[in-house]
Design a protein around this motif. Structure first.
Motif, PDB file in Angstrom:
ATOM      1  N   LEU A  21       0.841  -1.202   0.000  1.00 21.77           N
ATOM      2  CA  LEU A  21       0.000   0.000   0.000  1.00 21.77           C
ATOM      3  C   LEU A  21       0.873   1.248   0.000  1.00 21.77           C
ATOM      4  CD1 LEU A  21      -3.160   0.275   0.120  1.00 21.77           C
ATOM      5  CD2 LEU A  21      -2.396  -1.961   0.834  1.00 21.77           C
ATOM      6  N   ALA A  45       3.833   1.586  -1.315  1.00 25.37           N
ATOM      7  CA  ALA A  45       4.365   1.770  -2.672  1.00 25.37           C
ATOM      8  C   ALA A  45       3.262   2.267  -3.616  1.00 25.37           C
ATOM      9  CB  ALA A  45       4.949   0.446  -3.182  1.00 25.37           C
ATOM     10  N   TRP A  46       2.077   1.704  -3.511  1.00 24.25           N
ATOM     11  CA  TRP A  46       0.958   2.153  -4.352  1.00 24.25           C
ATOM     12  C   TRP A  46       0.615   3.603  -4.024  1.00 24.25           C
ATOM     13  CZ3 TRP A  46      -4.303   3.597  -3.842  1.00 24.25           C
ATOM     14  CH2 TRP A  46      -5.030   3.601  -5.040  1.00 24.25           C
ATOM     15  N   ILE A  53       3.246   5.844  -5.644  1.00 26.03           N
ATOM     16  CA  ILE A  53       3.235   5.875  -7.106  1.00 26.03           C
ATOM     17  C   ILE A  53       1.900   6.401  -7.641  1.00 26.03           C
ATOM     18  CG2 ILE A  53       3.317   4.414  -9.176  1.00 26.03           C
ATOM     19  CD1 ILE A  53       5.275   2.590  -7.446  1.00 26.03           C
TER      20      ILE A  53
END
Lengths: 231, 231
Positions: A99, A101-102, A105
């Motif tokens: 989560l 990293a999401w 990004i």
């Protein structure tokens, strides 16, 4: 107060805006901890140097310095295990990494070009110049050019939120029935945008809009009571 | 055997390929449970009708039928709590909902146009006709047209894996030190592609490739030993 948190601000020291600092601020609130806020500006690198970091958030817990929002979250979870859990167990802690990293990004990276030229309006001259120079070098064009197609680009951003929207069909928060660090990761980006830009990221009929409202209200309106534009 | 799992196959009954069935098959293995596989084909709707579903996976636990991969996972977690956890706690279970949505959209939805015209090659005439008609109606073009730009489109698919790649920088699995249901959600899509299509989705230097290798090897090579193309 034992805890202190360096938070990114601009001309208004009472208007913290970094998405990463908001993750930490909400993590502290989740743990029922209060921290003294230390306003910090882009060009004040020397203030963080003693703590081995060039970026915020940096948290001080008495004489211990903890840098990076993810590290702060895990530090709080491990140091204050008797307080409400940020991750809800080992599985949540591991999945929150994804989560995170999401959130970096799709959310922070997705919002940035939609608000980037609004950010210097919040900064003093020296910080605005630093921001413009460093970000224009990174993107290879002027902030205004990056942001110019935002009325069309926001459509793609809204589409990219579909995994969040699907999740909210069956539960009110990423953390389940109540918010946890997964929510703060993602919400931090929306709060950042709210503080620095009048641009409307979400349509009112969107379930992500309703979720953001719930997060704005969390902890007695901690995020909503911090100055920002209407959303 | 008390447990049975309806799994999507084509002409070869020993070559199950549905990404959702693979999620369930790995969830069963994670729990140390074996299930009798019942081969099922696209046009065999009547075989599932008694269980109130039109799609696989459908799992039978003695006289109880459980349909839908997510529901099967939570059923296994709740029914067999003393066996290894699929979610690693309540937080992981909530966050896995998001992973499930991301897996459906970015992985299954991302891979589909890259392999779609290869799928009928695995199906008997009646199933191939059903697949072509239903999917061409959904996409509004011929399967071959959808797949034609795959050599370029795969670049975008690889880019969309960046949150997974970032996560794998600090841990070997989405579940942390060991795989859990978060991994099976995402891996199911890669295994689907491996079974039905020779198209190479990943570059060997990609950390996602190495992660997929680890999942292919899990449970004594459960996924790798199932027939498929080289990856």
């Amino acid at each position: 107060m034992a805890l202190k948190l360096f938070e990114l601000v601009g001309t208004d020291a009472g208007r913290p805006f970094s998405p990463f600092c908001w993750r930490s601020r909400l993590a502290l609130a989740h743990k029922g901890l209060s921290a003294e806020s230390i306003p910090w500006r882009f060009t004040e690198k020397s203030a963080l140097a003693p703590y081995g970091s060039e970026k915020v958030p940096v948290m001080l817990d008495r004489d211990r310095a903890v840098a990076d929002s993810w590290i702060i979250a895990t530090y709080l979870e491990d140091t204050y295990p008797d307080r409400p859990s940020l991750f809800g167990g080992a599985g949540g802690r591991a999945m929150a990494r994804f989560l995170n990293a999401w959130g970096d990004i799709a959310i922070v990276g997705g919002i940035f070009p939609l608000i980037i030229a609004d950010i210097p309006n919040n900064l003093a001259t020296v910080d605005a110049a630093y921001f413009r120079q460093s970000r224009e070098a990174r993107f290879g064009k002027r902030l205004e050019e990056i942001m110019a197609p935002r009325d069309q680009a926001v459509v793609g951003f809204r589409k990219s939120l579909e995994p969040l929207r699907q999740t909210l069909k069956t539960q009110p928060f990423l953390g389940g029935d109540a918010p946890n660090y997964a929510d703060y990761i993602v919400f931090g980006g929306f709060q950042w945008a709210r503080v620095v830009s009048p641009f409307r990221l979400l349509e009112e009929t969107d379930s992500v809009y309703a979720w953001r409202e719930r997060l704005l209200d969390a902890f007695d309106g901690l995020a909503r009571n911090s100055p920002g534009y209407p959303v």
